[in-house]
Design a protein around this motif. Structure first.
Motif, short mmCIF file in Angstrom:
data_model
loop_
_atom_site.label_atom_id
_atom_site.label_comp_id
_atom_site.label_asym_id
_atom_site.label_seq_id
_atom_site.Cartn_x
_atom_site.Cartn_y
_atom_site.Cartn_z
N ALA A 191 0.79 -1.29 0.13
CA ALA A 191 -0.15 0.04 -0.16
C ALA A 191 0.97 1.24 -0.10
O ALA A 191 1.80 1.30 0.75
N ALA A 192 0.39 2.14 -0.81
CA ALA A 192 1.16 3.74 -0.91
C ALA A 192 1.30 4.40 0.56
O ALA A 192 2.35 4.73 0.88
N ALA A 193 0.23 4.08 1.29
CA ALA A 193 0.18 4.65 2.80
C ALA A 193 1.25 4.13 3.43
O ALA A 193 1.41 4.82 4.53
N ASP A 194 1.79 3.18 3.33
CA ASP A 194 2.85 2.28 3.99
C ASP A 194 4.26 2.55 3.63
O ASP A 194 5.32 2.38 4.31
N MET A 195 4.21 3.01 2.57
CA MET A 195 5.88 3.26 2.00
C MET A 195 6.68 4.32 2.70
O MET A 195 7.97 3.99 2.78
N GLU A 196 6.26 5.53 3.31
CA GLU A 196 6.99 6.18 3.83
C GLU A 196 7.67 5.58 5.26
O GLU A 196 8.66 5.73 5.49
N LYS A 197 6.69 4.91 6.03
CA LYS A 197 7.34 4.19 7.11
C LYS A 197 8.19 3.30 6.69
O LYS A 197 9.13 3.18 7.55
N ALA A 198 8.12 2.39 5.61
CA ALA A 198 9.06 1.47 5.42
C ALA A 198 10.28 2.11 4.88
O ALA A 198 11.35 1.36 4.89
N TRP A 199 10.19 3.05 4.03
CA TRP A 199 11.29 3.81 3.31
C TRP A 199 12.10 4.41 4.52
O TRP A 199 13.18 4.49 4.44
N GLY A 200 11.30 4.82 5.79
CA GLY A 200 12.26 5.59 6.78
C GLY A 200 12.61 6.94 6.40
O GLY A 200 13.37 7.49 7.20
N GLY A 201 11.67 7.67 5.59
CA GLY A 201 11.94 8.98 5.73
C GLY A 201 10.82 9.50 4.41
O GLY A 201 9.91 8.68 3.92
N GLU A 202 10.77 10.75 4.41
CA GLU A 202 9.67 11.46 3.42
C GLU A 202 9.89 11.22 1.98
O GLU A 202 10.78 10.97 1.33
N LEU A 203 8.71 10.84 1.27
CA LEU A 203 8.65 10.81 -0.22
C LEU A 203 7.89 11.67 -0.62
O LEU A 203 6.61 12.03 -0.22
N ASN A 204 8.37 12.46 -1.85
CA ASN A 204 7.61 13.62 -2.28
C ASN A 204 6.71 13.03 -3.50
O ASN A 204 7.08 12.26 -4.27
N ARG A 205 5.43 13.62 -3.56
CA ARG A 205 4.37 13.10 -4.44
C ARG A 205 4.33 13.93 -5.66
O ARG A 205 4.45 15.24 -5.51
N LEU A 206 4.23 13.40 -6.76
CA LEU A 206 4.44 14.11 -7.92
C LEU A 206 2.96 13.71 -8.90
O LEU A 206 2.87 12.65 -9.06
N GLY A 207 2.04 14.60 -8.89
CA GLY A 207 0.90 14.44 -9.51
C GLY A 207 -0.08 14.81 -8.53
O GLY A 207 0.01 15.12 -7.24
N GLY A 208 -1.42 15.14 -9.01
CA GLY A 208 -2.67 15.53 -8.31
C GLY A 208 -3.18 14.66 -7.20
O GLY A 208 -2.88 13.17 -7.40
N ALA A 209 -3.70 15.19 -6.13
CA ALA A 209 -4.44 14.32 -5.37
C ALA A 209 -5.29 13.31 -5.62
O ALA A 209 -5.47 12.40 -4.77
N GLN A 210 -5.97 13.49 -6.67
CA GLN A 210 -6.91 12.59 -7.16
C GLN A 210 -6.56 11.59 -8.27
O GLN A 210 -7.20 10.99 -8.77
N ASP A 211 -5.36 11.90 -8.99
CA ASP A 211 -4.74 10.83 -9.98
C ASP A 211 -4.89 9.50 -9.45
O ASP A 211 -4.09 9.14 -8.27
N PRO A 212 -5.29 8.59 -10.27
CA PRO A 212 -5.09 7.14 -9.82
C PRO A 212 -3.60 6.68 -9.99
O PRO A 212 -3.29 5.51 -9.33
N CYS A 213 -3.05 7.10 -10.76
CA CYS A 213 -1.66 6.90 -11.22
C CYS A 213 -0.57 8.05 -10.96
O CYS A 213 -1.01 9.09 -11.62
N TYR A 214 0.37 7.99 -10.22
CA TYR A 214 1.27 9.06 -10.01
C TYR A 214 2.69 8.57 -9.59
O TYR A 214 3.07 7.45 -9.31
N PHE A 215 3.60 9.40 -9.42
CA PHE A 215 5.00 8.72 -8.91
C PHE A 215 5.32 9.39 -7.55
O PHE A 215 4.80 10.56 -7.01
N MET A 216 6.36 8.93 -6.66
CA MET A 216 6.75 9.43 -5.56
C MET A 216 8.52 9.18 -5.45
O MET A 216 8.84 8.40 -6.01
N THR A 217 9.04 10.19 -5.14
CA THR A 217 10.55 10.31 -5.03
C THR A 217 11.12 10.47 -3.70
O THR A 217 10.56 11.21 -2.89
N PRO A 218 12.12 10.13 -3.22
CA PRO A 218 13.09 10.47 -2.13
C PRO A 218 13.33 11.84 -2.11
O PRO A 218 13.44 12.49 -3.37
N LYS A 219 13.51 12.40 -0.98
CA LYS A 219 14.00 14.07 -1.14
C LYS A 219 15.27 14.36 -1.84
O LYS A 219 15.60 15.38 -2.32
#
Length: 217
Positions: A85-113
């Motif tokens: 689940a995308a909602a669990d990724m930051e905790k597993a990653w151990g840091g903030e992930l920046n979201r790229l894309g609109g809040a309602q987009d079904p497909c988007y990207f996330m990048t490390p800081k």
């Protein structure tokens, strides 16, 4: 009378000669006993014997490459697993992930800081799940050892008969080198090459998202 006096003086003289030596002063130490000629016994192990000086350890050999270069796997990256689940990724990653894309987009990207250009390294999210990651970093190692700059022949030597070659959608003479997980997992690795046959980027993900050639489509 004179005889009695002489006897008394004799008794006093004998008493003075046979009297004990005066006692030692308080705090005085008695002289050590005379040596009997025996060899001193060394202290028993574990008592007062000094501990041996440890030999300094050899310095650790630094890794041949950045540890982050070896975190790519067919089933995920580091502590991130494809399908989570995308909602669990930051905790597993151990840091903030920046979201790229609109809040309602079904497909988007996330990048490390630390990522400055999204194309350099990114995680793809679709329908709330982590489905793919991609890299254009020259030092990043793909699962199995492939990397950007390698030739088609070098990729072939690493992955052998597991490679499925497809023509590039937009670049004449370029190709996609598609490789399935040898362990039987669902993850797929795709290398993109230029017309000269050199790898320009790669990605790992689940079908069908791993085969998207235009971002989220």
């Amino acid at each position: 009378m004179r005889t009695c006096l002489s006897l008394a003086l004799l008794v006093v003289s004998l008493t003075a000669c046979t009297s004990e030596r005066p006692p030692a002063e308080p705090g005085a130490t008695a002289p050590p006993a005379a040596s009997q000629g025996t060899t001193p016994t060394p202290p028993a192990a574990g008592t007062d014997a000094p501990a041996p000086t440890p030999t300094p350890a050899e310095p650790a050999t630094p890794p041949a490459s950045d540890p982050g270069d070896s975190q790519a796997r067919f089933d995920g990256y580091g502590n991130l697993h494809l399908g989570m689940a995308a909602a669990d990724m930051e905790k597993a990653w151990g840091g903030e992930l920046n979201r790229l894309g609109g809040a309602q987009d079904p497909c988007y990207f996330m990048t490390p800081k630390w990522v400055k250009v999204p194309a350099e390294f990114a995680f793809m999210i679709e329908d709330g799940k982590f489905v793919r990651y991609s890299s254009e970093r020259a030092r990043q190692v793909a699962p199995g050892g492939g990397r950007i700059g390698m030739t088609t022949a070098e990729i072939g030597a690493l992955y052998k008969d597991r490679i499925e070659t497809r023509p590039h959608k937009y670049v004449d003479g370029a190709h996609y080198l598609r490789i399935k997980d040898a362990g039987g997992g669902n993850g797929v690795l795709v290398f993109e090459t230029d017309p000269a046959g050199k790898v320009t980027e790669w990605r790992v993900g689940l079908p069908p998202q791993v085969d998207y050639v235009e971002g989220c489509s």
